[in-house]
Design an enzyme around this catalytic site. Structure first.
Site, mmCIF file in Angstrom:
data_model
loop_
_atom_site.group_PDB
_atom_site.id
_atom_site.type_symbol
_atom_site.label_atom_id
_atom_site.label_comp_id
_atom_site.label_asym_id
_atom_site.label_seq_id
_atom_site.Cartn_x
_atom_site.Cartn_y
_atom_site.Cartn_z
ATOM 1 N N LYS A 1 18.277 4.103 -7.520
ATOM 2 C CA LYS A 1 18.238 4.996 -6.360
ATOM 3 C C LYS A 1 16.874 4.842 -5.691
ATOM 4 C CE LYS A 1 19.109 9.929 -5.364
ATOM 5 N NZ LYS A 1 19.418 11.215 -6.000
ATOM 6 N N SER B 1 23.497 13.342 -4.085
ATOM 7 C CA SER B 1 22.741 12.424 -3.263
ATOM 8 C C SER B 1 22.653 11.020 -3.837
ATOM 9 C CB SER B 1 21.327 12.965 -3.048
ATOM 10 O OG SER B 1 20.638 12.999 -4.288
ATOM 11 N N SER C 1 23.636 15.898 -8.141
ATOM 12 C CA SER C 1 23.483 14.611 -7.452
ATOM 13 C C SER C 1 23.846 13.383 -8.276
ATOM 14 C CB SER C 1 22.057 14.446 -6.921
ATOM 15 O OG SER C 1 21.875 15.280 -5.824
#
Ligand SMILES: *[C@@H]1O[C@H](CO)[C@@H](O)[C@H](O)[C@H]1NC(C)=O
Ligand SMILES: *[C@@H]1O[C@H](CO)[C@@H](O)[C@H](O)[C@H]1NC(C)=O
Ligand SMILES: *[C@@H]1O[C@H](CO)[C@@H](O)[C@H](O)[C@H]1NC(C)=O
Length: 507
Positions: A105, A186, A210
């Site tokens: 990420k 996310s 997330s």
């Protein structure tokens, strides 16, 4: 076409020019697990170079639609060659992740040619002081950093009106199972990428849902570890009382291998990693991948509110009821109709928002201050950047009210301290009490609806693929437990996965 896509395209062309023109291997890489890949390495059926080439080609082909990858690592092939040479010499893999490509990420710092921006143009060109703690461990384990995954956090967290799965730099990630549905954020890019076989495995981060939510919505396995089990050092923060880093993979086994390579003490997240060190099992997490992992486990079911939420969706209702049956058949004891005291308050109170808002400013300012070079040095700078680049950061559409609220806070005031204490009390008198009173190993919930309970207490959770709804959109089942209960959760998740095998790759 946005700048980042043309950039990826350009890099991919460079990379393919410097690599052999065609893929020599016949080994089926799609859906291969870490174990499959390492066996193929050792039997000379596959090299890390071929593996990287495969993923780079998939990224080139599918990323313009899926938008899961922001950047690919220009050094990935070189690192693959090193891994291949190392393995040829040693005649074995040095660890579970030796030569395995991993996507990170974009809020996880790497001290290499890749940028670390949390999907924001404001951080493009910033230079991090060092690899994030988890990245340092990945490199020690011989993993190859494939690139950075898109996320929605920066934009989504920036404003309550930004849709989940959207971010400025990298674009809005798409659900590979149904392009017109939300892949959830996310860590959307990390989940989409492994779901669509753009990477072997990936890392995401979770503050509240997330990892669990995008894993659920993309038919992959996500582990949200106990707070501090994995270091947050070098991770662009939201709120230190909740942030965690964890694996997102196609199988429970892969997630266990990745988890065991990233846990441990880090001087740059000293207090939390020191506190959680006691939870790390001798011999790692793979030993808990047992076919009879569900046998004798006590699973709590809290119907209200968690299973009320799915009642209006008949497919979900039917599927989860079938899963209860399967869990029982596999030897689990289901303790039904439990209630968590304070659950109303936990799900509706704004204590969490208050804490997050105050901590975000402090934590982000500290992260930005420690950068070697950066266009922005404080939350105030980021807000100003966004005001100057309204189009690029889509400020008109999505605003930045969360950022503005946070900037207006004044540190950890007595009011914030009280909110923190209240949240801790709710966890202790709520979730923990139920777990202890009923001698539970886990509480099982649909999708990612349990994430807030897990978030406020720093508790771990695992999401495992559990089915597909009427629109072909995946959903998961979540097993949450007390701090440090990853070994039990992995046993339970693996037992469930092996009994159901619900994951199927997107078409
Ligand atoms: C990092 O960002 C800079 C500035 O946009 C760009 O030139 C560079 O290619 C990026 N790095 C990678 C690996 O994409
Ligand atoms: C959910 O499924 C159960 C078991 O199949 C059934 O008894 C119940 O009526 C269903 N609930 C709703 C609201 O459809
Ligand atoms: C995708 O989801 C939409 C609803 O968001 C639905 O209308 C459509 O039929 C779904 N597509 C497929 C292929 O199932």
């Amino acid at each position: 076409m946005s700048t980042s896509y043309s950039l990826i395209h350009f890099l991919l062309i460079i990379l393919s020019l410097t690599s052999a023109a065609s893929l020599n291997t016949n080994f089926p890489i799609k859906e291969a697990t870490i174990k499959d890949l390492q066996t193929a390495f050792l039997q000379n059926k596959l090299t890390s170079r071929e593996l990287i080439q495969f993923y780079l080609r998939r990224i080139q082909k599918l990323n313009p639609i899926l938008r899961a990858v922001i950047e690919v690592n220009p050094d990935a092939l070189e690192q693959a060659d090193e891994a291949d040479n190392r393995r040829t010499k040693a005649k074995k893999c040095q660890s579970g992740l030796d030569g395995i490509p991993i996507l990170l990420k974009d809020n996880i710092a790497t001290k290499d040619k890749l940028n670390t921006t949390a999907g924001s143009y404001a951080l493009l060109g910033s230079v991090v002081p060092r690899d994030a703690g988890v990245v340092k461990r990945l490199r020690q384990a011989g993993a190859i950093i494939l690139g950075k995954a898109s996320l929605s956090e920066w934009a989504n967290f920036r404003s309550s009106s930004a849709p989940s799965g959207w971010c400025a730099r990298g674009g809005q990630g798409q659900n590979p199972y149904n392009l017109s549905t939300d892949p959830c954020g996310s860590s959307s890019g990390s989940a989409i990428a492994v779901a669509a076989n753009l990477a072997a495995v990936s890392l995401g981060t979770e503050t509240d849902g997330s990892i669990l939510c995008p894993s659920s919505k993309n038919s992959v396995v996500g582990i949200k570890p106990t707070l501090g089990l994995t270091s947050r050092g070098g991770v662009i923060p939201i709120t230190p009382t909740q942030d965690t880093v964890g694996p997102i993979c196609r199988t429970v086994a892969d997630a266990a291998y990745v988890l065991e390579s990233i846990v441990g003490y880090d001087p740059y997240d000293s207090e939390a990693t020191k506190n959680a060190r006691k939870y790390i099992p001798q011999g790692g997490y793979a030993q808990f991948l047992k076919l009879d992992g569900l046998k004798g486990k006590r699973l709590g079911i809290v119907r209200n509110p968690f299973f009320n939420l799915i009642k209006e969706f008949p497919i979900l209702n039917t599927t989860y009821m079938q899963h209860f049956h399967t869990l029982r058949k596999q030897g689990a004891i289901l303790v039904d109709n439990l209630e968590i005291p304070n659950i109303e308050a936990i799900m509706t109170s704004n204590n969490m928002d208050m804490v997050m808002s105050s901590e975000f400013k402090l934590a982000l300012n500290s992260y930005l201050k420690h950068l070697i070079k950066s266009p922005v040095r404080s939350l105030a700078d980021v807000i100003e950047f966004n005001n100057k680049h309204t189009q690029k950061e889509k400020i008109k559409e999505y605003g930045q009210d969360t950022f503005l609220d946070s900037e207006a806070t004044n540190g950890i005031t007595p009011k914030v301290k009280k909110a923190l204490a209240t949240l801790a009390e709710w966890s202790k008198d709520g979730f923990e009490k139920v777990m202890v009173e009923h001698k539970l190993d886990t509480i099982v919930t649909p999708d990612s609806v349990f994430s807030t309970v897990l978030a406020i207490g720093g508790y771990p959770g695992i999401s495992v693929p559990a089915g597909y709804d009427q629109d072909g959109v995946p959903f998961g089942i979540c097993f949450g437990g007390l701090r440090g209960s990853e070994p039990k959760l992995i046993e339970i998740a693996y037992g469930f996965e092996q009994a159901t095998k619900f994951r199927k790759p997107p078409t």
